[in-house]
Write an enzyme that holds these catalytic residues in place. Structure first.
Site, PDB file in Angstrom:
ATOM      1  CD1 TRP A  10      97.520 -16.132 -85.461  1.00 23.59           C
ATOM      2  CD2 TRP A  10      96.462 -14.211 -85.919  1.00 23.59           C
ATOM      3  NE1 TRP A  10      96.827 -15.751 -84.330  1.00 23.59           N
ATOM      4  CE2 TRP A  10      96.174 -14.577 -84.593  1.00 23.59           C
ATOM      5  CE3 TRP A  10      95.912 -13.037 -86.418  1.00 23.59           C
ATOM      6  CZ2 TRP A  10      95.355 -13.811 -83.764  1.00 23.59           C
ATOM      7  CZ3 TRP A  10      95.102 -12.272 -85.607  1.00 23.59           C
ATOM      8  CH2 TRP A  10      94.820 -12.656 -84.285  1.00 23.59           C
ATOM      9  CE  LYS A  11     103.169 -20.502 -90.151  1.00 19.37           C
ATOM     10  NZ  LYS A  11     103.738 -21.790 -90.497  1.00 19.37           N
ATOM     11  CG  HIS A  95     108.368 -17.984 -90.795  1.00 18.83           C
ATOM     12  ND1 HIS A  95     108.008 -18.900 -91.749  1.00 18.83           N
ATOM     13  CD2 HIS A  95     107.867 -18.449 -89.616  1.00 18.83           C
ATOM     14  CE1 HIS A  95     107.300 -19.872 -91.167  1.00 18.83           C
ATOM     15  NE2 HIS A  95     107.206 -19.618 -89.869  1.00 18.83           N
ATOM     16  CD  GLU A  97     105.387 -20.717 -93.569  1.00 16.91           C
ATOM     17  OE1 GLU A  97     104.759 -19.679 -93.326  1.00 16.91           O
ATOM     18  OE2 GLU A  97     105.245 -21.772 -92.904  1.00 16.91           O
ATOM     19  CD  GLU A 167     108.995 -21.308 -86.481  1.00 13.17           C
ATOM     20  OE1 GLU A 167     107.985 -21.492 -85.811  1.00 13.17           O
ATOM     21  OE2 GLU A 167     108.989 -20.684 -87.555  1.00 13.17           O
ATOM     22  CB  SER A 212     103.980 -29.734 -85.435  1.00 14.39           C
ATOM     23  OG  SER A 212     103.932 -29.734 -86.851  1.00 14.39           O
ATOM     24  N   GLY A 233     102.070 -21.795 -85.159  1.00 15.41           N
ATOM     25  CA  GLY A 233     101.263 -21.442 -86.319  1.00 15.41           C
ATOM     26  C   GLY A 233      99.830 -21.904 -86.129  1.00 15.41           C
ATOM     27  N   GLY A 234      99.499 -23.052 -86.683  1.00 14.43           N
ATOM     28  CA  GLY A 234      98.123 -23.549 -86.726  1.00 14.43           C
ATOM     29  C   GLY A 234      97.384 -23.506 -85.397  1.00 14.43           C
TER      30      GLY A 234
HETATM   31  P1  13P Z   1     102.868 -24.728 -87.160  1.00 17.38           P
HETATM   32  O1  13P Z   1     102.727 -24.523 -85.680  1.00 17.38           O
HETATM   33  O2  13P Z   1     101.577 -24.635 -87.897  1.00 17.38           O
HETATM   34  O3  13P Z   1     103.660 -25.978 -87.466  1.00 17.38           O
HETATM   35  O4  13P Z   1     103.747 -23.502 -87.719  1.00 17.38           O
HETATM   36  C1  13P Z   1     104.933 -23.183 -87.079  1.00 17.38           C
HETATM   37  C2  13P Z   1     105.429 -21.899 -87.588  1.00 17.38           C
HETATM   38  O5  13P Z   1     105.859 -21.783 -88.716  1.00 17.38           O
HETATM   39  C3  13P Z   1     105.367 -20.719 -86.696  1.00 17.38           C
HETATM   40  O6  13P Z   1     106.079 -19.670 -87.212  1.00 17.38           O
END
Ligand code: 13P
Length: 251
Positions: A10-11, A95, A97, A167, A212, A233-234
């Site tokens: 969920w970031k 991760h 990020e 990723e 994605s 993520g999204g």
């Molecule tokens: P998205 O699915 O939004 O591209 O993010 C991937 C992600 O970083 C999951 O850790």
């Protein structure tokens, strides 16, 4: 046979109230996923870990990060025993990020992976190359270093307990997902490194693809021999979309 796994990251999204309402709505998804032999989990922010765990105790709950020190003067950090106190099962490590915005390195990831294993929390170790590295043909050398350095000094018994996620940074949140062929090629490559490091147990280690992933492409990734699940993520933020991801990977 490796069990399929879907993890939502969920970031920095969802207040505690929003996280709780997702956890409530996801209660029926846990038994559905169980009936389809799929493990499912989410990684909320630190603040929402406890409420999500209490609301939906059978969902796998992961932290998005953790510190490897046991306690002390590390402002802003959370220690492993604090996660244990609220029965958190997993933690993301490395991760992209965290690597790009907060200076996480393969060496710090290795300390975190080892500290988590020592505390019986499952590390979900993330690797992946940047766009420049991808375009420069460096994907395999970067990923190999991330895997070897991040998993340095693990025993085979340890290795059985970890999960990896490939990723590619250029595919995260961009809508430019890696093709199935690229994702499988890199995940297969990761498995050859695991074979080298951990020999007979490497086939037990789950490798996820992330970047994605959406309900309409998740099945394609999971039909690849070396992709055992997805880190999303999204598309994991809304419960309808999370449900669609699970339904689309169920047989
Ligand atoms: P998205 O699915 O939004 O591209 O993010 C991937 C992600 O970083 C999951 O850790």
């Amino acid at each position: 046979m490796r069990k399929k796994l879907l993890v939502g990251n969920w970031k920095m999204n969802k207040t505690m109230a929003e996280a709780k309402s997702f956890a409530l709505a996801a209660l029926p998804l846990v038994s559905y996923a169980e009936s389809k032999n799929i493990d499912i989990g989410v990684c909320p922010t630190y603040l929402s870990l406890d409420i999500v765990k209490k609301t939906n105790p059978k969902l796998i709950i992961g932290a998005q990060n953790v510190d490897y020190h046991t306690h002390g003067a590390y402002t802003g950090e959370i220690a492993i025993n604090m996660l244990q106190e609220i029965d958190i099962d997993w933690a993301l490590v490395g991760h992209s990020e965290r690597r790009s915005y907060y200076g996480e390195t393969n060496a710090s990831c290795n300390l975190k992976v080892k500290a988590l294993l020592a505390s019986a929390i499952t590390p979900l170790y993330c690797v992946g190359e940047t766009l420049a590295e991808f375009e420069g043909g460096l994907t395999k050398s970067v990923v190999e270093r991330q895997v070897r350095e991040g998993l340095k000094d693990l025993t085979k018994e340890d290795a059985k307990k970890i999960v990896l996620a490939y990723e590619p940074v250029w595919s995260i949140g961009t809508g430019k997902n890696a093709s199935q062929a690229i994702a499988e090629e890199v995940c297969h490559f990761i498995r050859t490194i695991l074979d080298d490091l951990f020999a007979e147990v490497s086939e037990e280690i789950r490798i996820l693809y992330g970047g994605s992933v959406k309900p309409d492409n998740v099945r394609t990734y999971l039909s690849s021999p070396n992709i055992d699940g997805a880190l999303v993520g999204g598309a994991s933020l809304q419960v309808d979309s999370f449900r669609a991801l699970i339904e689309n990977i169920a047989e």
